[in-house]
Design a protein around this motif. Structure first.
Motif, mmCIF file in Angstrom:
data_model
loop_
_atom_site.group_PDB
_atom_site.id
_atom_site.type_symbol
_atom_site.label_atom_id
_atom_site.label_comp_id
_atom_site.label_asym_id
_atom_site.label_seq_id
_atom_site.Cartn_x
_atom_site.Cartn_y
_atom_site.Cartn_z
ATOM 1 N N UNK A 491 0.844 -1.209 0.000
ATOM 2 C CA UNK A 491 0.000 0.000 0.000
ATOM 3 C C UNK A 491 0.873 1.251 0.000
ATOM 4 N N UNK A 492 0.467 2.284 -0.740
ATOM 5 C CA UNK A 492 1.206 3.549 -0.717
ATOM 6 C C UNK A 492 1.016 4.268 0.622
ATOM 7 N N UNK A 493 1.825 5.258 0.860
ATOM 8 C CA UNK A 493 1.778 6.049 2.097
ATOM 9 C C UNK A 493 1.493 7.502 1.729
ATOM 10 N N UNK A 494 0.629 8.133 2.501
ATOM 11 C CA UNK A 494 0.280 9.530 2.223
ATOM 12 C C UNK A 494 1.396 10.465 2.701
ATOM 13 N N UNK A 495 1.610 11.557 1.980
ATOM 14 C CA UNK A 495 2.659 12.518 2.299
ATOM 15 C C UNK A 495 2.566 12.990 3.750
ATOM 16 N N UNK A 496 1.352 13.263 4.220
ATOM 17 C CA UNK A 496 1.201 13.821 5.569
ATOM 18 C C UNK A 496 1.436 12.796 6.678
ATOM 19 N N UNK A 497 1.533 11.494 6.302
ATOM 20 C CA UNK A 497 1.708 10.451 7.308
ATOM 21 C C UNK A 497 3.159 10.037 7.505
ATOM 22 N N UNK A 498 4.100 10.682 6.823
ATOM 23 C CA UNK A 498 5.525 10.356 6.948
ATOM 24 C C UNK A 498 6.283 11.619 7.349
ATOM 25 N N UNK A 499 6.933 11.569 8.526
ATOM 26 C CA UNK A 499 7.742 12.717 8.942
ATOM 27 C C UNK A 499 9.224 12.381 8.791
ATOM 28 N N UNK A 500 10.088 13.285 9.209
ATOM 29 C CA UNK A 500 11.520 13.098 9.001
ATOM 30 C C UNK A 500 12.036 11.866 9.734
ATOM 31 N N UNK A 515 17.709 10.519 4.533
ATOM 32 C CA UNK A 515 16.744 11.060 3.567
ATOM 33 C C UNK A 515 17.087 12.488 3.170
ATOM 34 N N UNK A 516 16.990 12.777 1.878
ATOM 35 C CA UNK A 516 17.236 14.136 1.404
ATOM 36 C C UNK A 516 15.950 14.827 0.987
ATOM 37 N N UNK A 517 14.995 14.052 0.416
ATOM 38 C CA UNK A 517 13.708 14.607 -0.001
ATOM 39 C C UNK A 517 12.627 13.571 0.252
ATOM 40 N N UNK A 518 11.474 13.987 0.769
ATOM 41 C CA UNK A 518 10.285 13.128 0.782
ATOM 42 C C UNK A 518 9.077 14.025 0.551
ATOM 43 N N UNK A 519 8.323 13.703 -0.497
ATOM 44 C CA UNK A 519 7.274 14.610 -0.965
ATOM 45 C C UNK A 519 6.245 13.824 -1.785
ATOM 46 N N UNK A 520 4.971 14.241 -1.709
ATOM 47 C CA UNK A 520 3.921 13.585 -2.477
ATOM 48 C C UNK A 520 4.067 13.811 -3.971
ATOM 49 N N UNK A 521 3.766 12.770 -4.757
ATOM 50 C CA UNK A 521 3.740 12.901 -6.220
ATOM 51 C C UNK A 521 5.089 12.915 -6.893
ATOM 52 N N UNK A 522 6.187 12.727 -6.147
ATOM 53 C CA UNK A 522 7.527 12.780 -6.767
ATOM 54 C C UNK A 522 7.739 11.656 -7.786
#
Length: 569
Positions: A491-500, A515-522
């Motif tokens: 299952x995918x993970x929503x952008x707002x549900x993953x923090x640093x 991690x250098x970047x984590x963002x929705x739709x990348x």
């Protein structure tokens, strides 16, 4: 058979008997020694084969409008009248009796309208044979039914050629055992000459026996030599009659060919031995299965039952539509069962399945499987490859295996990304498959990369894949759209549900950097909105699924917000 004998036989069958031939010494006018009038004397006819001196024609059943002696529209004689039989009044056991009564092989097809329509009156009783009777009219019947049969429902029947039958003996069912062939009236084992027998040849035999898909084939050593029929196995898959593939040279061997077909499941309209539309046999009928009635555990059972690898795809309509009636029970397998029909099921659902939802299934090639042994899960351990039916460890040329090669294995096992790979020294030499790692990433089948030269090695290849997270649509081993595995589903993970802190745990779990970047739709959208859980990692956890989470929030995440992640290499 002599052509003259054949003509006389057909005359007798149709009750148009010429004045100068007759059968004498039999139980009825349709059986006995064939005689011809010679002047004022009756003399036995000379024919080319002695076994045809005694002619028998059934005196109560016949097949008309057919393409040979063993196919046509079935008619039954009562008194002086021949009557057609309705499709619904003949079952498999009754068809078996008819074929045997006519001196033919087993029935392959019986269906209304196969050999034209007829005019009333029909035979008006339902046959209830047990299958052992010597004649159809010896079977019990339901008495007069009072039903009217449409002209197009007059049943036609095709029996196999009596000199072209196969059977499996000394097995657990008619779908497994030692292969024997009837040719020139004799049952013998078979010995294929070049090229050698394979599973595709076995599949042709399974279809002839109305069994399921081919499962195994092997040679069994006998304690004494037996006379056999020589067979060209390259011919078996392409000829409609097997006798076209047989040599009558007298030869003997000390081995028998043992084959196993499934007796309850099969894959049809197939693209190979391990893919096709799933059908299940209940009684004498094969039924397609609805997409919603097969889950992953049930698909795993089917693939294992057919001697194939793990299921990769199961979906409605993949291999064409199915014809009613459908199998109408939902399978509830746990995954360990040996056969699909051993699984619990929901009972009759009463639901109707659209023809386009007949489920198709693709399992991995049975001769191209991989597994990881001795690890903590199916996603870590020593790599073994199944080739030519044998599981062996692998040894790559120059031991140049890398993480990209490991990533191929991880994907085949439905695991997460490659984490590590290393060579482990063994205490003793073992036979291995030698593999070209430069080929692994480029070929769809690993068996294309394997050398069959017999080789042994003191080393084993130990690899580790993540078993709970993966990065897909990636630009490398350490970047992609994040997915988490729960049960058998990614299952995918929503952008707002993953923090640093959670992103740090993922990167470390994958043996990547920070991690250098984590963002929705990348790394692209997902197909539909999805439910979400918020991960609440502290950053020190070894895996993402070890972190606390908020549980399902009840929120739906838009497809464009599926989070992508880039870790340093």
């Amino acid at each position: 058979m002599d052509h003259g004998v054949l003509i006389v036989f057909l005359w007798l069958w149709s009750s148009v008997v010429p004045d100068d031939v007759r059968l004498v010494g039999g139980a009825s006018r349709c059986a006995g020694i064939l005689m011809r009038r010679d002047g004022g004397d009756w003399r036995a006819m000379n024919v080319s084969l002695s076994e045809w001196n005694l002619m028998s024609a059934a005196d109560s059943v016949r097949l008309v409008n057919g393409t040979g002696l063993c196919s046509g529209r079935l008619e039954v004689k009562s008194g002086q009248r021949w009557s057609p039989v309705c499709e619904e009044d003949l079952d498999l056991q009754s068809a078996q009796v008819v074929c045997r009564e006519l001196g033919c092989g087993s029935p392959s097809v019986f269906k209304g309208g196969m050999f034209g329509e007829v005019e009333a009156p029909f035979w008006s009783k339902k046959f209830q044979c047990e299958g052992h009777e010597s004649a159809l009219l010896n079977c019990p019947n339901s008495g007069l039914t009072g039903n009217t049969c449409p002209p197009a429902r007059a049943v036609g029947l095709t029996c196999s050629d009596p000199d072209d039958e196969v059977r499996l003996v000394r097995g657990s069912s008619k779908c497994s055992g030692r292969l024997e062939w009837k040719h020139h009236g004799q049952w013998r084992p078979v010995d294929p000459y070049y090229p050698s027998w394979n599973l595709e040849d076995t599949a042709a035999i399974c279809r002839r026996l109305d069994c399921g898909s081919a499962v195994t084939t092997r040679w069994i050593k006998e304690s004494f030599e037996r006379s056999v029929w020589g067979i060209n196995s390259d011919c078996v898959q392409f000829k409609s009659t097997l006798k076209e593939c047989v040599t009558t040279l007298d030869q003997s061997i000390e081995s028998d060919l043992e084959i196993t077909c499934s007796d309850s499941v099969r894959l049809v309209n197939e693209a190979g031995l391990c893919s096709g539309r799933l059908e299940v046999k209940s009684g004498q009928q094969w039924s397609p299965v609805c997409e919603e009635d097969l889950d992953l555990q049930s698909a795993q059972v089917v693939c294992r039952e057919l001697g194939c690898g793990a299921p990769s795809v199961f979906k409605g309509g993949m291999f064409g539509e199915g014809e009613a009636p459908f199998w109408s029970k939902k399978f509830q397998c746990e995954g360990h069962e040996s056969a699909l029909l051993n699984c619990p099921n929901s009972g009759l659902t009463g639901n109707t399945c659209p023809p386009a939802r007949a489920v198709g299934l693709t399992c991995s090639d049975p001769d191209d499987e991989v597994r990881l042994m001795g690890g903590s899960s199916n996603c870590s351990g020593r790599l073994e490859l199944k080739h030519h039916g044998q599981w062996r460890p692998v040894d790559s040329w120059y031991r140049s295996w890398n993480l990209e090669d490991t990533a191929v294995i991880c994907r085949r096992l439905d695991c997460g990304p490659a984490v590590s790979t290393r060579w482990i020294e063994e205490s003793s030499q073992r036979s291995v498959w030698s593999i070209n790692p430069g080929c692994v990433q480029a070929k769809s089948a690993l068996k294309e990369c394997v050398s069959t030269l017999d080789k042994s090695s003191e080393f084993g290849l130990e690899i580790t894949c993540s078993d709970s997270v993966r990065l897909v649509n990636r630009a490398g081993l350490c970047s992609g759209r994040l997915e988490v595995k729960s049960g058998q589903q990614w299952s995918p993970v929503c952008e707002e549900d993953l923090d640093l802190q959670s992103a740090q745990v993922v990167c470390r779990e994958l043996s990547c950097g920070s991690p250098s970047v984590f963002k929705g739709g990348m790394f692209g959208e997902v197909e539909a909105p999805f439910q979400s859980k918020k991960f609440q990692c502290e950053g020190h956890e070894s895996t993402l699924l070890n972190c606390p989470n908020s549980g399902l929030t009840g929120n739906t995440c838009p497809p464009a917000r599926a989070v992508g992640l880039i870790c340093s290499g």
